[in-house]
Design an enzyme around this catalytic site. Structure first.
Site, PDB file in Angstrom:
ATOM      1  N   SER A 153       2.354  31.406  62.489  1.00  9.41           N
ATOM      2  CA  SER A 153       0.969  31.808  62.983  1.00  9.41           C
ATOM      3  C   SER A 153      -0.011  33.140  63.120  1.00  9.41           C
ATOM      4  O   SER A 153      -0.732  32.781  62.299  1.00  9.41           O
ATOM      5  CB  SER A 153       0.325  30.499  63.905  1.00  9.41           C
ATOM      6  OG  SER A 153       0.805  31.005  64.824  1.00  9.41           O
TER       7      SER A 153
ATOM      8  N   GLY B 187       3.194  27.645  63.420  1.00 11.59           N
ATOM      9  CA  GLY B 187       5.012  25.985  64.166  1.00 11.59           C
ATOM     10  C   GLY B 187       6.268  26.622  63.784  1.00 11.59           C
ATOM     11  O   GLY B 187       6.624  26.185  64.504  1.00 11.59           O
TER      12      GLY B 187
ATOM     13  N   ASN C 164       7.329  30.629  69.484  1.00 12.51           N
ATOM     14  CA  ASN C 164       7.032  29.600  69.653  1.00 12.51           C
ATOM     15  C   ASN C 164       7.843  28.951  70.465  1.00 12.51           C
ATOM     16  O   ASN C 164       8.271  27.974  70.952  1.00 12.51           O
ATOM     17  CB  ASN C 164       6.901  28.745  68.673  1.00 12.51           C
ATOM     18  CG  ASN C 164       5.708  28.684  67.870  1.00 12.51           C
ATOM     19  OD1 ASN C 164       4.225  28.952  68.176  1.00 12.51           O
ATOM     20  ND2 ASN C 164       5.620  29.014  66.391  1.00 12.51           N
TER      21      ASN C 164
ATOM     22  N   ASP D 103      -8.810  29.426  70.710  1.00 17.44           N
ATOM     23  CA  ASP D 103      -7.340  29.256  71.961  1.00 17.44           C
ATOM     24  C   ASP D 103      -6.689  29.986  72.753  1.00 17.44           C
ATOM     25  O   ASP D 103      -5.791  29.774  73.096  1.00 17.44           O
ATOM     26  CB  ASP D 103      -6.534  28.652  70.668  1.00 17.44           C
ATOM     27  CG  ASP D 103      -6.066  29.354  69.366  1.00 17.44           C
ATOM     28  OD1 ASP D 103      -6.486  30.883  69.798  1.00 17.44           O
ATOM     29  OD2 ASP D 103      -5.037  29.379  68.328  1.00 17.44           O
TER      30      ASP D 103
ATOM     31  N   HIS E 186      -4.161  33.416  69.013  1.00 18.06           N
ATOM     32  CA  HIS E 186      -4.218  33.551  67.665  1.00 18.06           C
ATOM     33  C   HIS E 186      -5.479  34.736  67.891  1.00 18.06           C
ATOM     34  O   HIS E 186      -6.554  34.466  68.198  1.00 18.06           O
ATOM     35  CB  HIS E 186      -4.904  32.176  66.319  1.00 18.06           C
ATOM     36  CG  HIS E 186      -3.416  31.475  66.512  1.00 18.06           C
ATOM     37  ND1 HIS E 186      -3.765  30.119  67.701  1.00 18.06           N
ATOM     38  CD2 HIS E 186      -2.124  31.595  65.917  1.00 18.06           C
ATOM     39  CE1 HIS E 186      -2.194  29.525  67.366  1.00 18.06           C
ATOM     40  NE2 HIS E 186      -1.653  30.463  66.411  1.00 18.06           N
TER      41      HIS E 186
END
Length: 229
Positions: free
Chosen positions: A54, A91, A119, A202, A205
């Site tokens: 992402s 993801g 991830n 968040d 990002h």
């Protein structure tokens, strides 16, 4: 920025009719062939492919704000004939990246930028599995595009999984880069990670401004590679 390249060369054929002058006809055919070749070369664009998570996809932003799109703008400003392909997927783990790499490489690639692993680290995936998947991706790229320049982006994670795991995770990337003799970018999020002003709510990002900084970090390594092609 176009996500997948759709650049096709339109070749025009000119049929010339001659009355008895064979040498003239051969000369015309030769010039016609050369003209077609020149048209093809001028129309083709080499592919710079960004394969990642992402962070590369630009999650939460307009696609034109993601760092690959900013790189395309820099390329266009320089007047270079390259097409950026953003193959980032939110993801994405190294395992899922390994599974889809064959599909992504359905085109010739001049530069392959590999941004995977974050991830895995956040999920506590065994380090050896991450290492094997990244190695497999590098091997597949080299098998399908032997001429491609590979750039491996290093990644770091918070110490949630413990100091030993965090340290060993960080060392995977330079070790793979050295083993495979590929270009190595130490930390994609240099100057961005941990700065609330440069990250979305968040805290993971980057914002559009953060993506601009990432693009500048990547460009410092990528620009000399494109100049040398």
């Amino acid at each position: 920025m176009r996500i997948l390249p759709v650049f096709y060369v339109l070749c025009c054929c000119l049929f010339l009719f001659s009355c008895g002058d064979t040498q003239k006809k051969e000369g015309q055919d030769e010039r016609e062939e050369n003209s077609q070749s020149t048209t093809k070369i001028a129309g083709e664009r080499e592919v710079v492919l960004f394969f990642g998570t992402s962070l590369t996809a630009g999650m939460g932003l307009d696609p034109n704000e993601a760092y690959p799109a900013v790189i395309q703008q820099k390329i266009d400003s320089a007047g270079w004939n390259y097409e950026v392909v953003n193959a980032g997927l939110s993801g994405e783990t190294t395992a899922s990246g390994r599974n889809r790499i064959d599909w992504v490489l359905n085109q010739d690639v001049e530069v392959f930028f590999l941004e995977l692993g974050a991830n895995d680290g956040l999920r506590g995936i065994p380090l050896e599995e991450t290492r094997k998947n990244l190695q497999a991706i590098i091997d597949i790229v080299r098998e399908k595009n032997p001429q491609a320049t590979i750039i491996l982006a290093g990644m770091q994670i918070p110490p949630n999984m413990g100091r030993e795991y965090t340290t060993e995770f960080r060392e995977i990337f330079p070790q793979l880069a050295e083993k495979n003799d590929v270009k190595y970018l130490p930390f994609l999020l240099e100057g961005v990670a941990g700065d609330p002003a440069l990250n979305q709510q968040d805290g993971i990002h980057p914002t559009a401004e953060g993506q601009e900084i990432m693009a500048s970090t990547v460009w410092k390594m990528l620009e000399p590679e494109l100049q040398d092609q």
